[in-house]
Design an enzyme around this catalytic site. Structure first.
Site, PDB file in Angstrom:
ATOM      1  N   HIS A 152      -2.729   0.194  -1.022  1.00 62.31           N
ATOM      2  CA  HIS A 152      -4.070  -0.323  -1.332  1.00 62.31           C
ATOM      3  C   HIS A 152      -4.078  -1.399  -2.424  1.00 62.31           C
ATOM      4  O   HIS A 152      -4.938  -1.417  -3.294  1.00 62.31           O
ATOM      5  CB  HIS A 152      -4.989   0.821  -1.712  1.00 62.31           C
ATOM      6  CG  HIS A 152      -5.441   1.656  -0.549  1.00 62.31           C
ATOM      7  ND1 HIS A 152      -5.291   1.259   0.762  1.00 62.31           N
ATOM      8  CD2 HIS A 152      -6.051   2.880  -0.503  1.00 62.31           C
ATOM      9  CE1 HIS A 152      -5.784   2.195   1.568  1.00 62.31           C
ATOM     10  NE2 HIS A 152      -6.243   3.186   0.832  1.00 62.31           N
TER      11      HIS A 152
ATOM     12  N   HIS B 123     -13.470   0.979   1.885  1.00 62.08           N
ATOM     13  CA  HIS B 123     -12.979   2.361   1.865  1.00 62.08           C
ATOM     14  C   HIS B 123     -14.114   3.371   1.639  1.00 62.08           C
ATOM     15  O   HIS B 123     -13.979   4.302   0.852  1.00 62.08           O
ATOM     16  CB  HIS B 123     -11.919   2.508   0.772  1.00 62.08           C
ATOM     17  CG  HIS B 123     -10.920   3.600   1.011  1.00 62.08           C
ATOM     18  ND1 HIS B 123     -11.196   4.932   0.802  1.00 62.08           N
ATOM     19  CD2 HIS B 123      -9.642   3.555   1.447  1.00 62.08           C
ATOM     20  CE1 HIS B 123     -10.134   5.659   1.066  1.00 62.08           C
ATOM     21  NE2 HIS B 123      -9.163   4.839   1.473  1.00 62.08           N
TER      22      HIS B 123
ATOM     23  N   GLU C 147     -11.120   2.721   8.017  1.00 62.81           N
ATOM     24  CA  GLU C 147     -10.578   1.550   7.333  1.00 62.81           C
ATOM     25  C   GLU C 147     -10.151   0.515   8.375  1.00 62.81           C
ATOM     26  O   GLU C 147      -9.000   0.490   8.813  1.00 62.81           O
ATOM     27  CB  GLU C 147      -9.410   1.963   6.448  1.00 62.81           C
ATOM     28  CG  GLU C 147      -9.770   3.025   5.416  1.00 62.81           C
ATOM     29  CD  GLU C 147      -8.561   3.721   4.831  1.00 62.81           C
ATOM     30  OE1 GLU C 147      -7.643   3.011   4.369  1.00 62.81           O
ATOM     31  OE2 GLU C 147      -8.526   4.970   4.846  1.00 62.81           O
TER      32      GLU C 147
END
Length: 346
Positions: free
Chosen positions: A104, A178, A310
């Site tokens: 991420h 997210h 996502e």
């Protein structure tokens, strides 16, 4: 209409929450920190407006945001195997913040940054433009990267998440949002009885560290087959080896090109969320792990209270497989869009 409220103070900057509202009363609240979505207020079949995304009770918990609630993820979403990537024959070692992998965007990804904000609304939609500059070798990614994200809400109860980026060097970009969805409204129930449809014939296999192996897995006859809608909890605790590796769903689903659609329904509230995207895949994460941050309403979070969709390119796996899906050449424009439509079935 956009409303601004100061929510906190962090790193010598005001944390501002911007709320976009349409003529139907549907609203989206977003922080200038991390582009974080804190609220999506939609009606149930009785017309009651409630929040359908997980949110922290205390604004300070967004400063660390261990579960990435509602955040913009970048430069790259998902895990990069071994935290290493080669670009133009040069090896770049990224932060190994996800065990043996990078995840991420690294230690300080886009979820931790303050974004510049501009109201670009017109008579067709309410829009908020967020922009940042990510400098060369930030988190050890090459290239000075200019990023713009647009959050757009119209009177058709459509919410669009649009991303554009450009770099002065060849680099990697693979961005997503997210948010954890729960259509019961204000987290009255977990997501196990919510019905899910995903137009996908195959997933990508993961290993014990959550990294992508590069192998495809046909969903037919497996717990990953959502081509006919069924409840999330129906097969989430099966003995399937991939389910066990993910402790539930935590896998990239390759979306079928002709209709890249995901639909989530909650029969009791009547809420329906339809997602359409131009991204190639969606990592579905069924909140298999929790942190100890109190969520809105003073609740203690529990497993499977929310579900993430996502939308992104497939994460980079073994031997840099799928790297080309996240590769952005210097001067080229990265442009992606995901649309969320909020409906009610009575």
């Amino acid at each position: 209409m956009i409303k601004e409220v100061k929510r906190g103070f962090y790193n010598k900057k005001d944390v501002i929450e911007y709320t976009l509202t349409n003529s139907n009363g549907v609203s989206i609240s977003i922080l200038n920190l991390g582009g974080i979505i804190t609220k999506i207020m939609t009606p149930n079949k009785e017309g009651k407006l409630e929040n359908i995304v997980l949110a922290y009770e205390n604004i300070e918990d967004y400063y660390s945001n261990p579960s990435y609630y509602g955040a913009v993820i970048g430069r790259t979403a998902g895990r990069i195997d071994k935290g290493e990537i080669t670009i133009n024959d040069k090896l770049y070692e990224l932060s190994k913040n996800y065990g043996v992998n990078s995840g991420h965007g690294g230690q300080v990804g886009f979820d931790k940054k303050f974004w510049d904000i501009k109201d670009i609304s017109d008579d067709k939609a309410t829009r908020l433009e967020l922009s940042i500059e990510s400098h060369d070798l930030e988190e050890n990614y090459p290239g000075n990267l200019t990023v713009k994200v647009i959050y757009e809400l119209n009177d058709y109860n459509e919410f669009l998440f649009k991303i554009k980026a450009i770099s002065d060097k060849d680099t990697l970009v693979n961005m997503t949002n997210h948010s954890y969805f729960n259509l019961s409204g204000d987290y009255k129930r977990d997501i196990l009885n919510e019905e899910l449809y995903i137009n996908s014939d195959k997933i990508l296999k993961i290993d014990e560290n959550g990294g992508v192996t590069g192998e495809e897995y046909e969903v037919l006859g497996t717990p990953f087959d959502f081509r006919k809608p069924h409840k999330i909890g129906e097969r989430i605790d099966s003995d399937d080896p991939q389910v066990k590796l993910g402790f539930g769903y935590d896998h990239p689903f390759i979306l079928n090109k002709e209709d890249r659609r995901i639909v989530l329904k909650d029969e009791e509230s009547g809420r329906v969320l339809e997602i359409q995207t131009d991204q190639e895949s969606v990592v579905v994460y069924s909140m298999n792990f929790i942190n100890d941050c109190t969520i809105y309403g003073g609740m203690t979070p529990k497993r499977r209270l929310g579900i993430c969709f996502e939308t992104q390119a497939p994460p980079i796996g073994y031997n840099e497989v799928f790297k080309e899906k996240s590769y952005l050449s210097a001067g080229k424009i990265y442009s992606k869009s995901t649309k969320y439509t909020f409906k009610v079935e009575k």
